[in-house]
Design an enzyme around this catalytic site. Structure first.
Site, PDB file in Angstrom:
ATOM      1  N   TYR A  12       0.791  -1.242   0.000  1.00  0.00           N
ATOM      2  CA  TYR A  12       0.000   0.000   0.000  1.00  0.00           C
ATOM      3  C   TYR A  12       0.823   1.294   0.000  1.00  0.00           C
ATOM      4  O   TYR A  12       0.479   2.240  -0.720  1.00  0.00           O
ATOM      5  CB  TYR A  12      -1.032  -0.022   1.143  1.00  0.00           C
ATOM      6  CG  TYR A  12      -2.253  -0.836   0.753  1.00  0.00           C
ATOM      7  CD1 TYR A  12      -3.368  -0.225   0.186  1.00  0.00           C
ATOM      8  CD2 TYR A  12      -2.273  -2.216   0.900  1.00  0.00           C
ATOM      9  CE1 TYR A  12      -4.466  -0.969  -0.217  1.00  0.00           C
ATOM     10  CE2 TYR A  12      -3.365  -2.964   0.507  1.00  0.00           C
ATOM     11  CZ  TYR A  12      -4.460  -2.339  -0.048  1.00  0.00           C
ATOM     12  OH  TYR A  12      -5.537  -3.079  -0.451  1.00  0.00           O
ATOM     13  N   GLU A  61      -9.092  -7.035   3.871  1.00  0.00           N
ATOM     14  CA  GLU A  61      -8.300  -8.106   3.236  1.00  0.00           C
ATOM     15  C   GLU A  61      -7.715  -9.038   4.292  1.00  0.00           C
ATOM     16  O   GLU A  61      -7.757 -10.263   4.141  1.00  0.00           O
ATOM     17  CB  GLU A  61      -7.204  -7.482   2.334  1.00  0.00           C
ATOM     18  CG  GLU A  61      -7.817  -6.974   1.037  1.00  0.00           C
ATOM     19  CD  GLU A  61      -7.034  -5.884   0.314  1.00  0.00           C
ATOM     20  OE1 GLU A  61      -5.822  -5.734   0.558  1.00  0.00           O
ATOM     21  OE2 GLU A  61      -7.656  -5.172  -0.509  1.00  0.00           O
TER      22      GLU A  61
HETATM   23  C1  HEM Z   1      -6.500   2.457  -1.840  1.00  0.00           C
HETATM   24  C2  HEM Z   1      -5.825   1.695  -2.644  1.00  0.00           C
HETATM   25  C3  HEM Z   1      -6.378   0.875  -3.771  1.00  0.00           C
HETATM   26  C4  HEM Z   1      -7.536   0.989  -4.494  1.00  0.00           C
HETATM   27  C5  HEM Z   1      -8.633   2.037  -4.363  1.00  0.00           C
HETATM   28  C6  HEM Z   1      -7.552  -0.086  -5.461  1.00  0.00           C
HETATM   29  C7  HEM Z   1      -8.552  -0.298  -6.382  1.00  0.00           C
HETATM   30  C8  HEM Z   1      -8.607  -1.359  -7.262  1.00  0.00           C
HETATM   31  C9  HEM Z   1      -9.671  -1.621  -8.189  1.00  0.00           C
HETATM   32  C10 HEM Z   1     -10.915  -0.775  -8.352  1.00  0.00           C
HETATM   33  C11 HEM Z   1      -9.380  -2.744  -8.850  1.00  0.00           C
HETATM   34  C12 HEM Z   1     -10.221  -3.419  -9.934  1.00  0.00           C
HETATM   35  C13 HEM Z   1     -11.164  -4.393  -9.274  1.00  0.00           C
HETATM   36  C14 HEM Z   1     -11.887  -5.287 -10.260  1.00  0.00           C
HETATM   37  O1  HEM Z   1     -11.408  -5.485 -11.369  1.00  0.00           O
HETATM   38  O2  HEM Z   1     -12.928  -5.810  -9.899  1.00  0.00           O
HETATM   39  C15 HEM Z   1      -8.111  -3.213  -8.365  1.00  0.00           C
HETATM   40  C16 HEM Z   1      -7.468  -4.323  -8.831  1.00  0.00           C
HETATM   41  C17 HEM Z   1      -6.152  -4.601  -8.547  1.00  0.00           C
HETATM   42  N1  HEM Z   1      -5.382  -3.975  -7.610  1.00  0.00           N
HETATM   43 FE1  HEM Z   1      -5.903  -2.451  -6.426  1.00  0.00          FE
HETATM   44  N2  HEM Z   1      -6.413  -0.815  -5.318  1.00  0.00           N
HETATM   45  C18 HEM Z   1      -5.668  -0.273  -4.301  1.00  0.00           C
HETATM   46  C19 HEM Z   1      -4.450  -0.714  -3.832  1.00  0.00           C
HETATM   47  C20 HEM Z   1      -3.703  -1.686  -4.451  1.00  0.00           C
HETATM   48  C21 HEM Z   1      -2.360  -2.076  -4.079  1.00  0.00           C
HETATM   49  C22 HEM Z   1      -1.594  -1.508  -2.885  1.00  0.00           C
HETATM   50  C23 HEM Z   1      -1.956  -3.039  -4.963  1.00  0.00           C
HETATM   51  C24 HEM Z   1      -0.619  -3.721  -5.029  1.00  0.00           C
HETATM   52  C25 HEM Z   1       0.481  -3.081  -5.332  1.00  0.00           C
HETATM   53  C26 HEM Z   1      -3.047  -3.268  -5.876  1.00  0.00           C
HETATM   54  C27 HEM Z   1      -3.046  -4.190  -6.896  1.00  0.00           C
HETATM   55  C28 HEM Z   1      -4.137  -4.531  -7.658  1.00  0.00           C
HETATM   56  C29 HEM Z   1      -4.110  -5.577  -8.671  1.00  0.00           C
HETATM   57  C30 HEM Z   1      -2.908  -6.450  -9.035  1.00  0.00           C
HETATM   58  C31 HEM Z   1      -5.394  -5.627  -9.233  1.00  0.00           C
HETATM   59  C32 HEM Z   1      -5.868  -6.507 -10.372  1.00  0.00           C
HETATM   60  C33 HEM Z   1      -5.354  -5.900 -11.639  1.00  0.00           C
HETATM   61  C34 HEM Z   1      -5.742  -6.614 -12.908  1.00  0.00           C
HETATM   62  O3  HEM Z   1      -6.885  -7.070 -13.028  1.00  0.00           O
HETATM   63  O4  HEM Z   1      -4.882  -6.675 -13.738  1.00  0.00           O
HETATM   64  N3  HEM Z   1      -4.086  -2.439  -5.546  1.00  0.00           N
HETATM   65  N4  HEM Z   1      -7.653  -2.354  -7.375  1.00  0.00           N
END
Ligand code: HEM
Ligand SMILES: Cc1cc2nc3c(=O)[nH]c(=O)nc-3n(C[C@H](O)[C@H](O)[C@H](O)COP(=O)(O)OP(=O)(O)OC[C@H]3O[C@@H](n4cnc5c(N)ncnc54)[C@H](O)[C@@H]3O)c2cc1C
Length: 393
Positions: A95, A138
């Site tokens: 994060y 999580e």
């Molecule tokens: C407040 C922080 C964060 C928010 C608001 C956020 C938001 C999101 C959203 C909206 C999605 C798409 C969900 C879906 O497809 O249903 C997602 C997917 C993902 N997030 Fe986050 N995220 C956050 C932090 C992080 C962090 C810290 C990481 C790791 C470095 C991360 C890694 C990922 C990955 C790997 C995916 C899937 C990507 C893909 O489909 O290729 N996220 N996140």
């Protein structure tokens, strides 16, 4: 805690995010993936290239800013993000990386005149607040997975115990844990995370579980994607006896308890979670309408299996439609999904539960048709085989 002044700053940023949110997240990703190679394997490059991942994050940040006074309204979005994060094993230490890159991107894209120290500070606090919500949710899920019978935390080695072609494009892999112990009983519709190293590069992907849980093994069914890294590797190089690393099942596209008629409407490889749902629902006696779309018989997976199900369980009706039938194919209809066809294939009483999955344009059509046919919106559920997005026809 955000002060009232900081809340006001966040709300004032909404219009800027509405117009520039995607450019901001695009810049943010480019910077993060360049500077922090350790998070690269977490992200699917194809989703980045299409812009879908940037849009999903931009949308989440926007929703957050809009609801900064009522974070409880974010409920379903939080659950969707948490499920996706859990299935890819996003951890608390990731994060701060995202946080610092996001703040730098805000400053660089909006410019120092708009993104003043005050604005950056407000966003820093707001990001921390959202990160805490996600990290907490999580961790609860990781703990639940670890403590459930057959559960585990992180990755676990599974051996391929069967590899079966289901069509010219889809192959199933049955996976049993190397340690020989039980496995977590998934809910019908959930998916696992798979971690692989291909040509020295780590890749993570999600695959829906295509059979009902039995507490001993899982089945995934993978479509060979043109030029796709993981799907081709699985098809071409992974054989019975090989080992794969899995993260526990996750996902909120799951069959809900109900006695209403059930419609499972899928296209292509979108069929996979519907198979598990069909198995889970078939003993309940509720009417099941399994409707599937494919290009032609050669790529139509699980045809015989579903035909056998509808033979053995009279409450299951099965219809399939081909867009480009080959000689000898005998679909119930030809063409693409239409309202008239669904009206004919679904029960007259539209008080039913519908679950649908397929390519995005297909899902947008199905959503619209179901709405026009009078199926209540809250009884229509869907999943994306990629980053979530708006489903407008
Ligand atoms: C407040 C922080 C964060 C928010 C608001 C956020 C938001 C999101 C959203 C909206 C999605 C798409 C969900 C879906 O497809 O249903 C997602 C997917 C993902 N997030 Fe986050 N995220 C956050 C932090 C992080 C962090 C810290 C990481 C790791 C470095 C991360 C890694 C990922 C990955 C790997 C995916 C899937 C990507 C893909 O489909 O290729 N996220 N996140
Ligand atoms: C919840 C969920 C459930 C899923 N369930 C299933 C399932 O049951 N069965 C199934 O088969 N799939 C499923 N998927 C999809 C799966 O996770 C993979 O996305 C899919 O297998 C493709 O992965 P790949 O590595 O083969 O392809 P990738 O390497 O990710 O490539 C995908 C496509 O993008 C193109 N591409 C790749 N990199 C780039 C780039 N840098 N620039 C431009 N284009 C690029 C490739 O040519 C290819 O056409 C699911 C996904 C999710 C999110």
């Amino acid at each position: 805690m955000l002060s009232s002044q900081q809340r006001a700053i966040i709300k004032a940023t909404v219009p800027l995010l509405e117009t520039g949110g995607e450019a901001l997240t695009r810049h943010f990703y480019a910077m993060m993936l360049e500077e922090y190679p350790e998070v690269r394997p977490l992200f699917n490059q194809a989703h980045q290239a299409s812009g879908a991942q940037q849009r999903a994050l931009a949308n989440a940040v926007l929703m957050y800013a809009r609801h900064i006074d009522r974070l409880e309204a974010l409920g379903p979005l939080v659950s969707q993000i948490v499920n996706k994060h859990v299935a890819l094993q996003i951890l608390p230490e990731h994060y701060p990386i995202v946080g610092s890159c996001l703040l730098r991107a805000i400053r660089e894209v909006l410019g120092a005149e708009i993104a003043t120290d005050e604005v950056i500070q407000a966003w820093g606090v707001a990001y921390g607040q959202l990160a805490d919500i996600l990290i907490g949710a999580e961790e609860s899920t990781y703990k639940e997975h670890e403590q459930a019978p057959g559960g585990w935390r992180g990755s676990r080695d599974f051996r391929v115990v069967a590899k079966t072609p289901e069509s010219e494009e889809i192959t199933s892999f049955v996976l049993a844990p190397v340690d020989g112990d039980a496995v977590l009983l998934q809910q019908p519709g959930q998916y696992i995370g798979l971690r692989m190293v291909i040509d020295g590069q780590e890749q993570r992907r999600n695959y829906s579980l295509s059979a009902q849980g039995n507490g001993r093994q899982y089945r995934i069914s993978v479509k060979r994607e043109a030029e796709g890294k993981v799907s081709n590797y699985l098809h071409d190089h992974i054989q019975v006896g090989d080992t794969l690393e899995l993260f526990p099942p996750a996902g909120d596209f799951v069959l809900r308890p109900s006695s209403k008629p059930l419609a499972l409407i899928t296209a292509g490889v979108g069929i996979t979670p519907a198979l598990a749902m069909l198995e889970a629902a078939r003993d309940s006696g509720r009417p099941i309408h399994f409707i599937h779309y494919a290009r032609h018989g050669g790529v139509h997976a699980f045809k015989q299996w579903i035909e056998a199900q509808s033979h053995d369980y009279p409450q299951i009706s099965y219809r399939f439609c081909y867009s480009a039938p080959r000689d000898g194919d005998q679909p119930h209809a030809q063409g693409v999904v239409s309202r008239e066809q669904l009206a004919e294939w679904l029960p007259e009483n539209r008080d039913l539960d519908a679950y649908f999955l397929g390519p995005k344009p297909f899902m947008a059509q199905v959503k619209r048709h179901l709405q026009e046919l009078g199926v209540p919106g809250e009884q229509c559920r869907y999943e994306f085989f990629g980053p979530a997005s708006q489903l407008d026809a």
